[in-house]
Design an enzyme around this catalytic site. Structure first.
Site, PDB file in Angstrom:
ATOM      1  N   HIS A   1       5.420   6.266  11.398  1.00  0.00           N
ATOM      2  CA  HIS A   1       4.883   6.092  10.037  1.00  0.00           C
ATOM      3  C   HIS A   1       3.898   7.252   9.772  1.00  0.00           C
ATOM      4  CE1 HIS A   1       3.537   4.381   6.387  1.00  0.00           C
ATOM      5  NE2 HIS A   1       3.302   3.135   6.765  1.00  0.00           N
TER       6      HIS A   1
ATOM      7  N   ARG B   1       0.799  -1.227   0.000  1.00  0.00           N
ATOM      8  CA  ARG B   1       0.000   0.000   0.000  1.00  0.00           C
ATOM      9  C   ARG B   1       0.831   1.276   0.000  1.00  0.00           C
ATOM     10  NH1 ARG B   1      -2.965  -3.820   1.810  1.00  0.00           N
ATOM     11  NH2 ARG B   1      -1.034  -4.301   2.875  1.00  0.00           N
ATOM     12  N   THR B   2       1.801   1.344   0.884  1.00  0.00           N
ATOM     13  CA  THR B   2       2.482   2.630   1.041  1.00  0.00           C
ATOM     14  C   THR B   2       3.225   2.993  -0.243  1.00  0.00           C
ATOM     15  OG1 THR B   2       2.666   2.202   3.391  1.00  0.00           O
ATOM     16  CG2 THR B   2       4.027   3.966   2.523  1.00  0.00           C
TER      17      THR B   2
ATOM     18  N   ARG C   1      11.297   4.031   3.030  1.00  0.00           N
ATOM     19  CA  ARG C   1      10.991   3.078   4.115  1.00  0.00           C
ATOM     20  C   ARG C   1      12.264   2.311   4.432  1.00  0.00           C
ATOM     21  NH1 ARG C   1       5.887  -0.852   4.415  1.00  0.00           N
ATOM     22  NH2 ARG C   1       5.039   1.143   5.078  1.00  0.00           N
TER      23      ARG C   1
ATOM     24  N   LYS D   1      25.607  -3.187  -1.463  1.00  0.00           N
ATOM     25  CA  LYS D   1      27.072  -3.134  -1.579  1.00  0.00           C
ATOM     26  C   LYS D   1      27.687  -2.398  -0.404  1.00  0.00           C
ATOM     27  CE  LYS D   1      26.840  -2.630  -6.632  1.00  0.00           C
ATOM     28  NZ  LYS D   1      27.149  -1.679  -7.717  1.00  0.00           N
TER      29      LYS D   1
HETATM   30  C1  NCD Z   1       1.918  -0.785   8.245  1.00  0.00           C
HETATM   31  C2  NCD Z   1       3.410  -0.602   8.345  1.00  0.00           C
HETATM   32  O1  NCD Z   1       4.131  -0.828   7.372  1.00  0.00           O
HETATM   33  O2  NCD Z   1       3.824  -0.198   9.421  1.00  0.00           O
HETATM   34  N1  NCD Z   1       1.487  -1.000   6.935  1.00  0.00           N
HETATM   35  C3  NCD Z   1       1.232   0.074   6.134  1.00  0.00           C
HETATM   36  O3  NCD Z   1       2.088   0.880   5.858  1.00  0.00           O
HETATM   37  N2  NCD Z   1      -0.022   0.239   5.705  1.00  0.00           N
HETATM   38  C4  NCD Z   1       1.377  -1.778   9.199  1.00  0.00           C
HETATM   39  C5  NCD Z   1       1.965  -3.150   9.216  1.00  0.00           C
HETATM   40  O4  NCD Z   1       2.876  -3.481   8.459  1.00  0.00           O
HETATM   41  O5  NCD Z   1       1.479  -3.934  10.034  1.00  0.00           O
END
Ligand code: NCD
Length: 304
Positions: free
Chosen positions: A129, A51-52, A101, A80
């Site tokens: 997040h 999703r993100t 991320r 590397k």
């Molecule tokens: C979450 C995350 O990555 O922290 N997912 C997301 O970004 N929608 C929640 C999760 O991974 O449980």
């Protein structure tokens, strides 16, 4: 040039503006279709994501921009031994904005310190997040018509769940918000969040292991999965993973207008049969995530 690493870097007023922009995008998408023409978003994801990453990329495409993507640490120079700082300097030569991320807490902050373009934290380890929080706030505001005066229950892995930490920080700024923290003993909210946010602001909260007993009082139930990848051993994960499973039976205890949120992915903690309950908001949340990220990209790129 501005980045977004922690949700508290945005004032309540700025969050209101982002929500207003997202609502306007939902109502008039065509108005925004060329806003980022010629701009490039780099998505650097060193941890799994559906999703993100895709919502950031869809957001940039719907603004008329382009996307450059690293979707695994193994295929980039991180494998590397390149530092986050050097990666950030490099990507600044190619893109206009970064969404990152990373499994290490603080990595997007290091990237922001070294990049010459805005960096958005798309999840750093078990820490924060902020764009999931913006998604959650847009969803709560669309479902409830307000962000204040409500009881919100967080259920599941409150220790490692970064979305929980960021949403508690954000919601703690609205008046009359009460928190109910539902988790097994081992997965309680970290004491730094309790001390720095809840206790520091004198906010009312209740900690419990029992979901059923508190369900009737909740306006929002924020379910989370147990974060397997952050456990030190598999046995503990297996023992704790099914601590809470929301079923239609349990939903009978909840208010008729309680909203169920979940950042997803869902593993086993919400029965699939709840998806058709009008109170289930997690797939609406997925869609809202794209619109609020469009609003955020416009803000950080300073597009009118
Ligand atoms: C979450 C995350 O990555 O922290 N997912 C997301 O970004 N929608 C929640 C999760 O991974 O449980």
């Amino acid at each position: 040039m501005r980045s977004l690493i922690n949700i508290l870097e945005l004032s309540v007023g700025e969050i209101d503006e982002l929500i207003a922009t997202a609502n306007d995008i939902i109502a008039n998408p065509a108005k925004y279709a060329e806003k980022c023409r010629g701009k490039k978003l780099a998505t650097l994801f060193f941890e799994p994501s559906t999703r993100t990453r895709l919502s950031f990329e869809a957001a940039m495409y719907e603004l008329g921009g382009h996307v450059l993507s690293v979707s695994s640490g193994n295929t980039s120079s991180a494998a590397k031994g390149e530092s986050v700082a050097d990666t950030a300097k490099t990507v600044s030569c190619y893109a206009d904005i970064i969404a990152m991320r990373h499994p290490k807490e603080g990595a997007p902050y290091v990237a922001a310190m070294n990049a010459s373009i805005p960096v958005i934290n798309a999840g750093d380890g078990g820490h924060n997040h902020p764009t999931q929080t913006l998604t959650d706030l847009l969803t709560i505001s669309r479902e409830k018509g307000r962000l204040d005066h409500m009881t919100i229950g967080f259920c599941g892995d409150l220790k490692f769940g970064r979305t929980v930490h960021s949403l508690i920080e954000a919601m703690s700024r609205y008046e009359g918000v009460r928190f109910v923290l539902i988790s097994p003993e081992e997965l309680k909210l970290p004491s730094y969040v309790k001390k720095d946010v809840l206790k520091a602001k004198g906010i009312e909260y209740l900690q419990t292991t029992d979901l059923e007993s508190v369900l009737p009082e909740l306006d929002i139930l924020y379910m989370t999965r147990v974060q397997r990848e952050r456990f030190f051993n598999e046995e503990d994960y297996l023992r704790l993973r099914d601590s809470y499973i929301l079923t239609p039976e349990k939903m009978k205890l909840a208010k008729a207008d309680m909203s169920v949120l979940h950042p997803l992915p869902r593993v086993n903690e919400i029965a699939v049969s709840i998806d058709s309950d009008p109170r289930a908001c997690y797939f609406k949340q997925v869609l809202n995530g794209k619109y609020i990220r469009m609003a955020l990209i416009l803000k950080l790129l300073e597009v009118d």
